[in-house]
Write a protein that holds these residues in place. Structure first.
Motif, PDB file in Angstrom:
ATOM      1  N   UNK A  39       0.820  -1.212   0.000  1.00  0.00           N
ATOM      2  CA  UNK A  39       0.000   0.000   0.000  1.00  0.00           C
ATOM      3  C   UNK A  39       0.855   1.263   0.000  1.00  0.00           C
ATOM      4  N   UNK A  40       2.030   1.216   0.611  1.00  0.00           N
ATOM      5  CA  UNK A  40       2.902   2.393   0.624  1.00  0.00           C
ATOM      6  C   UNK A  40       3.566   2.634  -0.738  1.00  0.00           C
ATOM      7  N   UNK A  41       3.582   1.616  -1.593  1.00  0.00           N
ATOM      8  CA  UNK A  41       4.216   1.725  -2.912  1.00  0.00           C
ATOM      9  C   UNK A  41       3.200   1.878  -4.033  1.00  0.00           C
ATOM     10  N   UNK A  42       1.954   2.192  -3.690  1.00  0.00           N
ATOM     11  CA  UNK A  42       0.877   2.267  -4.681  1.00  0.00           C
ATOM     12  C   UNK A  42       1.214   3.235  -5.813  1.00  0.00           C
ATOM     13  N   UNK A  43       1.601   4.450  -5.473  1.00  0.00           N
ATOM     14  CA  UNK A  43       1.882   5.461  -6.501  1.00  0.00           C
ATOM     15  C   UNK A  43       3.001   5.016  -7.435  1.00  0.00           C
ATOM     16  N   UNK A  44       4.078   4.472  -6.858  1.00  0.00           N
ATOM     17  CA  UNK A  44       5.206   4.029  -7.682  1.00  0.00           C
ATOM     18  C   UNK A  44       4.789   2.902  -8.615  1.00  0.00           C
ATOM     19  N   UNK A  45       4.026   1.919  -8.102  1.00  0.00           N
ATOM     20  CA  UNK A  45       3.610   0.783  -8.922  1.00  0.00           C
ATOM     21  C   UNK A  45       2.706   1.222 -10.073  1.00  0.00           C
ATOM     22  N   UNK A  90      11.090  -4.092  -7.218  1.00  0.00           N
ATOM     23  CA  UNK A  90      10.789  -3.796  -5.811  1.00  0.00           C
ATOM     24  C   UNK A  90      11.917  -4.272  -4.910  1.00  0.00           C
ATOM     25  N   UNK A  91      12.489  -5.432  -5.232  1.00  0.00           N
ATOM     26  CA  UNK A  91      13.616  -5.954  -4.443  1.00  0.00           C
ATOM     27  C   UNK A  91      14.812  -5.018  -4.548  1.00  0.00           C
ATOM     28  N   UNK A  92      15.048  -4.448  -5.739  1.00  0.00           N
ATOM     29  CA  UNK A  92      16.138  -3.480  -5.911  1.00  0.00           C
ATOM     30  C   UNK A  92      15.900  -2.233  -5.068  1.00  0.00           C
ATOM     31  N   UNK A  93      14.625  -1.883  -4.883  1.00  0.00           N
ATOM     32  CA  UNK A  93      14.272  -0.724  -4.064  1.00  0.00           C
ATOM     33  C   UNK A  93      14.308  -1.045  -2.571  1.00  0.00           C
ATOM     34  N   UNK A  94      14.607  -2.316  -2.230  1.00  0.00           N
ATOM     35  CA  UNK A  94      14.699  -2.715  -0.826  1.00  0.00           C
ATOM     36  C   UNK A  94      13.392  -3.184  -0.228  1.00  0.00           C
TER      37      UNK A  94
END
Length: 156
Positions: A64-70, A89-93
């Motif tokens: 939910x915190x990555x909604x905008x990026x996704x 997403x794994x690269x982003x940690x």
């Protein structure tokens, strides 16, 4: 899903274990499993309470915190795969499962299904089982024939 055992029962079980009885004998006396006696006793020692944890509830999505990026990433490259998004997403940690990514997009109403295209009118296609464009019906025995009455090859 079943209900939790009552707090009264839990407290009596924990008190019996604290008084020195073995977990197995307490489990037999109160007609509960040995595993429950052990877990309740450990929880009591750790927290000071034998009360059951809350059941159910509404957990937020892991992404939910990555909604905008996704959604922005999907707008940039509409044919990106879920596996590729998982790697990014794994690269982003952000370590989540494939299912978490799939579930996020399902909740957003976004599908990754391939578009259906109509059959070509120019190039004949196999109806599903033929090899190299052959019709699947080639070589089939017609309904009125049996394998013994099927006519053989034509003489040349």
């Amino acid at each position: 899903m079943g209900r939790a055992y009552s707090l009264d029962l839990r407290e009596r079980v924990v008190a019996a274990v604290a008084a020195g009885e073995s977990c197995r004998s307490v489990a037999t006396t109160f007609k509960v499993s040995v595993a429950s006696v052990v877990k309740w006793s450990q929880r009591f020692r750790a927290t000071g309470s034998a009360a059951a944890r809350q059941m159910g509830g509404n957990r937020p999505f892991a992404l939910s915190s990555e909604r905008d990026w996704l959604l922005k990433r999907l707008a940039e490259q509409p044919d990106v795969t879920l596996r590729a998004l998982l790697a990014e997403l794994a690269e982003r940690g952000i370590k989540v499962s494939y299912y978490a990514v799939w579930h996020f997009f399902e909740h957003e109403g976004i599908s990754f299904k391939k578009a259906c295209t109509p059959a070509s009118r120019i190039v004949p296609t196999s109806p599903g089982g033929g090899r190299n464009g052959e019709s699947i019906k080639d070589g089939l025995i017609l309904p009125g024939w049996s394998s013994s009455t099927k006519p053989g090859p034509k003489p040349t």
